[in-house]
Design an enzyme around this catalytic site. Sequence first.
Site, PDB file in Angstrom:
ATOM      1  N   SER A 249       3.307   0.749   2.567  1.00  0.00           N
ATOM      2  CA  SER A 249       4.528   1.592   3.247  1.00  0.00           C
ATOM      3  C   SER A 249       4.825   1.999   4.601  1.00  0.00           C
ATOM      4  O   SER A 249       5.935   0.393   4.780  1.00  0.00           O
ATOM      5  CB  SER A 249       3.098   2.451   3.294  1.00  0.00           C
ATOM      6  OG  SER A 249       3.511   4.225   3.115  1.00  0.00           O
ATOM      7  N   HIS A 390       2.715   7.414  -4.014  1.00  0.00           N
ATOM      8  CA  HIS A 390       2.997   6.693  -3.255  1.00  0.00           C
ATOM      9  C   HIS A 390       1.051   5.745  -2.689  1.00  0.00           C
ATOM     10  O   HIS A 390       0.241   6.072  -2.678  1.00  0.00           O
ATOM     11  CB  HIS A 390       3.013   7.656  -2.263  1.00  0.00           C
ATOM     12  CG  HIS A 390       2.920   6.422  -0.740  1.00  0.00           C
ATOM     13  ND1 HIS A 390       4.105   6.131  -0.061  1.00  0.00           N
ATOM     14  CD2 HIS A 390       2.416   6.321   0.561  1.00  0.00           C
ATOM     15  CE1 HIS A 390       4.328   5.178   0.972  1.00  0.00           C
ATOM     16  NE2 HIS A 390       3.219   5.233   1.064  1.00  0.00           N
TER      17      HIS A 390
HETATM   18  C1  GCU Z   1       3.930   8.515   6.286  1.00  0.00           C
HETATM   19  C2  GCU Z   1       5.181   8.124   6.848  1.00  0.00           C
HETATM   20  C3  GCU Z   1       6.296   7.138   6.609  1.00  0.00           C
HETATM   21  C4  GCU Z   1       5.003   5.991   5.845  1.00  0.00           C
HETATM   22  C5  GCU Z   1       3.789   6.395   5.575  1.00  0.00           C
HETATM   23  C6  GCU Z   1       2.658   5.389   5.247  1.00  0.00           C
HETATM   24  O1  GCU Z   1       4.570   8.804   4.845  1.00  0.00           O
HETATM   25  O2  GCU Z   1       5.917   9.017   6.834  1.00  0.00           O
HETATM   26  O3  GCU Z   1       6.988   6.122   6.856  1.00  0.00           O
HETATM   27  O4  GCU Z   1       5.300   4.684   4.967  1.00  0.00           O
HETATM   28  O5  GCU Z   1       3.088   7.039   6.509  1.00  0.00           O
HETATM   29  O6  GCU Z   1       2.709   4.067   6.571  1.00  0.00           O
HETATM   30  O7  GCU Z   1       1.857   5.583   5.096  1.00  0.00           O
END
Ligand code: GCU
Length: 410
Positions: A249, A390
């Site tokens: 992420s 995710h």
């Molecule tokens: C949010 C953000 C993403 C990121 C994520 C994370 O969802 O919008 O860009 O990758 O957080 O790091 O968990």
Amino acid sequence: MIQSAAAALPPGVNEDESKVPPYTLPDPLICQDGAAVKDARVWREKRRPELLRTFETEMYGKTLLGRPSQMRWVTLEEKKDARGGRATRLRIAVLFDGRETGPRMELLVYLPLEAKGPAPVFLGLNFEGNYATTDEQDIPLPTHWLNNEAAAGVTNHLAVAAARGHESQRWQYDYALAHGYGVVTACYCEIDPDFHDGFTNGVHVLARPQGPGDWASIGAWAWGLSRALDVLETLPRVDAKRVIVMGHSRLGKTALWAGAQDERFAATISNDSGAGGAALSKRIFGERIENLNKNFPHWFCANYARYNGKEDECAFDQHELIALLAPRPVLINSATEDRWADPRGEFLAGVAAAPVYRLLGTDGIARQDWPPAGELVSSRISYFLRPGKHDVTLEDWKAYVAFADRQVKP
Ligand code: GCU
């Protein structure tokens, strides 16, 4: 945390493939002056440096610090029979400017016991603190600032015993160790706390951004990964020529930026890095540049906000970040339900980076069309789409190890 509940998407966000607008990606093999890159020398001497400068100036900000001359580290612990006798565990305090009271990070290092020689290593930052990556009771609770994590009982930005191991599913140490790999982690919040404080804490105290093209938080975290590699280079049981920088992420965005800047990293793994990471911005699918800059104004340099709502005006896109890793191996790992991160856009960035990899004499990417979930596309640019959300799971680690076995191990 902003997530992709289909019913409640922020305005201007699209998660419908049929609504992806026509777009043209910049050709990574055409220089700013219009000259075509025809050989490896021109790539290396002209095009690569100019692309790196573009990402520095326009997006992540210029990294204002190298390795401080006063940096030193102290081994706090060496445990020879960690993880049921499978690993040596080290805890190493890295004092960035040499002072006990200055900015620092603690490395948690696991090295396989039965390794025949120096072990290749996965190196990545964690979200919730080293103690949250493992159930081991003898890792001390950290005292640095942490993100609140209500589900784990962290509500005052401080570690609590109940959160021990909360993130352990994401850190499949035993699986990696059993396959001959070491794993090294540190908490990103220790390098730079993840909130917008005007860059007065974390490592920014050593080099505060002055202008709109100077580093911000992703730059600081990526810098921390390079400092971890400085330390790993001195450990005889680590194969420092085979350190795979990885992250999930926002920390996947960070790993890509670290791998792009620091060519000592042998390979890079991006896990669900999405917008500002592996995903193409010009597809306008899932999270957009404006969402990044408005929700996380401290992640990128101030110049990046110029592209809010204007992806079409961007002279670069994320396939060119991946091209900066060439010819070193990269694994782009996505998840089917992670539409906010645009899994297909992450794959297409790999496809569009492949001409650079081929120019440099590698096989590029083994597939041109988006593969079904569960199939590892195995080539110098590898790709894996895991079914599910995710996250980081054992299935992701299986892909990491399969990728490393084929692309990184001697
Ligand atoms: C949010 C953000 C993403 C990121 C994520 C994370 O969802 O919008 O860009 O990758 O957080 O790091 O968990």
